[in-house]
Design a protein around this motif. Structure first.
Motif, short mmCIF file in Angstrom:
data_model
loop_
_atom_site.label_atom_id
_atom_site.label_comp_id
_atom_site.label_asym_id
_atom_site.label_seq_id
_atom_site.Cartn_x
_atom_site.Cartn_y
_atom_site.Cartn_z
N ILE A 162 52.68 23.96 -18.05
CA ILE A 162 52.29 23.47 -16.72
C ILE A 162 52.64 21.99 -16.59
CG2 ILE A 162 50.27 22.91 -15.30
CD1 ILE A 162 49.08 25.55 -16.10
N ASP A 163 53.18 21.63 -15.45
CA ASP A 163 53.62 20.25 -15.19
C ASP A 163 52.45 19.43 -14.68
OD1 ASP A 163 54.87 17.91 -14.59
OD2 ASP A 163 56.43 18.79 -13.33
N TYR A 164 51.99 18.48 -15.50
CA TYR A 164 50.85 17.64 -15.12
C TYR A 164 51.29 16.35 -14.43
CZ TYR A 164 47.24 20.46 -17.23
OH TYR A 164 46.36 21.48 -17.50
N SER A 173 53.65 16.57 -11.75
CA SER A 173 54.17 16.96 -10.45
C SER A 173 53.05 17.04 -9.41
CB SER A 173 54.89 18.30 -10.56
OG SER A 173 55.26 18.78 -9.28
N ASN A 202 52.58 24.33 -6.14
CA ASN A 202 52.46 25.32 -7.20
C ASN A 202 51.89 24.70 -8.47
OD1 ASN A 202 53.01 28.06 -8.23
ND2 ASN A 202 54.46 27.00 -9.57
N ALA A 203 52.32 23.49 -8.81
CA ALA A 203 51.82 22.80 -10.01
C ALA A 203 50.33 22.48 -9.86
CB ALA A 203 52.62 21.53 -10.27
N ARG A 204 49.93 22.05 -8.67
CA ARG A 204 48.51 21.74 -8.44
C ARG A 204 47.67 23.01 -8.56
NH1 ARG A 204 50.41 18.84 -3.93
NH2 ARG A 204 49.42 20.36 -2.54
N GLU A 245 48.37 25.70 -10.35
CA GLU A 245 48.31 26.08 -11.77
C GLU A 245 47.31 25.20 -12.53
OE1 GLU A 245 52.36 25.72 -12.94
OE2 GLU A 245 52.76 27.86 -12.69
N ARG A 246 47.31 23.91 -12.24
CA ARG A 246 46.37 23.00 -12.92
C ARG A 246 44.94 23.34 -12.55
NH1 ARG A 246 50.36 18.94 -11.51
NH2 ARG A 246 49.06 18.20 -9.78
N HIS A 251 47.31 18.74 -22.97
CA HIS A 251 48.75 18.93 -22.75
C HIS A 251 49.64 18.08 -23.65
CE1 HIS A 251 52.53 19.53 -20.64
NE2 HIS A 251 52.62 18.22 -20.50
N LYS A 301 55.01 32.18 -18.09
CA LYS A 301 53.73 31.89 -17.43
C LYS A 301 53.06 33.14 -16.88
CE LYS A 301 54.60 27.12 -15.98
NZ LYS A 301 54.76 26.22 -14.82
#
Length: 419
Positions: A170-172, A174, A178-180, A182-183, A309, A386
């Protein structure tokens, strides 16, 4: 020799060895930044120490299991305390097998906390040795329960690897939608795990303080002859009663923070005097978990996923995805045998039917169908990465509800497991 006393000592030793093993795994991973230019060597050294300590914990856990078996004369898997301790041991055994195949110390950072939480949860229940009730006095107890638990243990290790894969990928950094999202869901998962810890902390804290409250509830039933029969029941709380049973009378309650009476009453649709106590326990677990989560967020000043992460950046995410899949591929057939096939054979012997739509049977089937879908989607539809990891998280939630929610909340033929 008093085998039961020895087994209790072995259990305590296993718990602390698991805790130290977890700390050493944290030192192996988090301490790489202080490794003076040799992070790989630091990880190997402390990872080896962590594995040895954890293996000693498993040896102590096995000693607990077999000495309790000898001391009470039957396999210790007949109630919630014994089953959850066995499940914790099975998760540790599954972790050791997977670790010896893939040699990834960071997996211990996630598998060991699961073991610790499971056996700490087990300690909430009465630990006295009890004779087998007639429904459990069968050699199928050994076969059905042990294989079902071992299958669930491998599925739990698959969850640990899947969660770790998500934390890795997961991109922390971005701000994309979509990244938000997922977080957010990773943080919800972390919060759920902390609520489980909050449950354990709240139960043991009030138990050590000796807190007690008692309620009496009178209900009216109508017999087949049309006569009204009054039933009076009492229930004892070991946590301050935020919620009291529906239509009940407070007999006595210790004061907590100056409050000595309930704040709310359980809704009328929650039948049974124990329903209010269970709701009260859920509320205290959520409150304690929320406070613990808030303290951790305050200490780290970021999401808990964002804290973990950076420790995962040196790991190949494909390796984590493969570990998760392999663990589930091992656990699924074992679970199929134990939770479905052997269970149905025993049900035919004990109750003269293979299937009866008992809540535990239904949720075992739901679990099996879910992991069948997981394997189908992965092998036939190419669900890797994922999407596959999110399925392992959902599957573990279903397993936990099957083990805890069904046993303790939903009444059925397996309700004796909650005693």
């Amino acid at each position: 020799m008093n085998w039961l006393d020895f087994s209790s000592s072995a259990f305590i030793a296993a718990f602390f060895l698991y805790c130290f093993g977890f700390l050493f795994y944290v030192m192996a991973i988090a301490g790489r930044k202080w490794s003076h230019g040799d992070p790989a060597g630091h990880e190997r050294k402390w990872g080896r120490i962590a594995f040895i300590v954890s293996a000693l914990g498993l040896a102590a856990h096995l000693a607990f299991f077999f000495t309790r078996w000898i001391g009470q004369g039957h396999i210790p898997v007949s109630n919630m305390y014994e089953f959850m301790t066995f499940l914790g041991m099975a998760v540790m055994l599954a972790f050791v097998i997977i670790f010896l195949i893939y040699r990834k110390p960071i997996l211990g950072m996630f598998a060991l906390p699961l073991v610790i939480i499971i056996i700490a949860y087990a300690s909430v229940f009465p630990q006295e040795s009890q004779p087998l009730i007639p429904a459990l006095n069968s050699y199928w107890l050994k076969i059905h329960v042990t294989t079902a638990a071992l299958g669930e243990a491998f599925l739990a290790v698959g969850f640990a690897a899947g969660l770790l894969h998500l934390l890795r990928t997961i991109d922390y950094a971005s701000d994309a939608k979509n990244a938000r999202r997922e977080r957010f869901w990773i943080e919800v998962t972390m919060f759920m795990l902390i609520v489980a810890v909050g449950f354990i902390i709240s139960v043991f804290s009030f138990r050590m303080a000796g807190y007690e409250a008692e309620f009496r509830q009178e209900t009216a039933d109508v017999t087949q002859a049309g006569e009204a029969v009054s039933n009076v029941e009492t229930v004892r709380y070991t946590m301050p009663p935020i919620v009291q049973p529906f239509n009940s009378e407070l007999l006595h309650a210790d004061a907590f923070l100056g409050v000595d009476k309930p704040l709310l009453e359980a809704p009328s649709w929650m039948n049974g005097i124990n329903a209010g106590r269970k709701l009260n326990t859920v509320i205290w677990s959520l409150l304690t978990g929320a406070i613990l989560y808030g303290l951790l967020r305050l200490a780290f000043r970021k999401q808990l996923g964002a804290v973990i992460h950076p420790m995962t950046t040196d790991i190949d995410p494909d390796d984590l995805d493969e570990i998760s899949y392999r663990a589930i591929a091992i656990g699924f057939p074992i679970f199929t045998l134990g939770a479905l096939i052997f269970a149905m054979i025993w049900a035919q012997i004990a109750w003269s039917r293979f299937w009866g739509w008992d809540p535990k049977e239904v949720w075992a089937l739901i679990t099996w169908l879910f992991y069948s879908a997981y394997l189908h989607l992965r092998l036939s539809r190419g669900w890797h990465g994922k999407r596959s990891s999110w399925l392992t998280v959902i599957g573990f939630v279903i397993i936990m509800f099957t083990l805890i929610g069904v046993n303790l909340v939903i009444a059925g033929l397996h309700s004796y497991a909650g005693v």
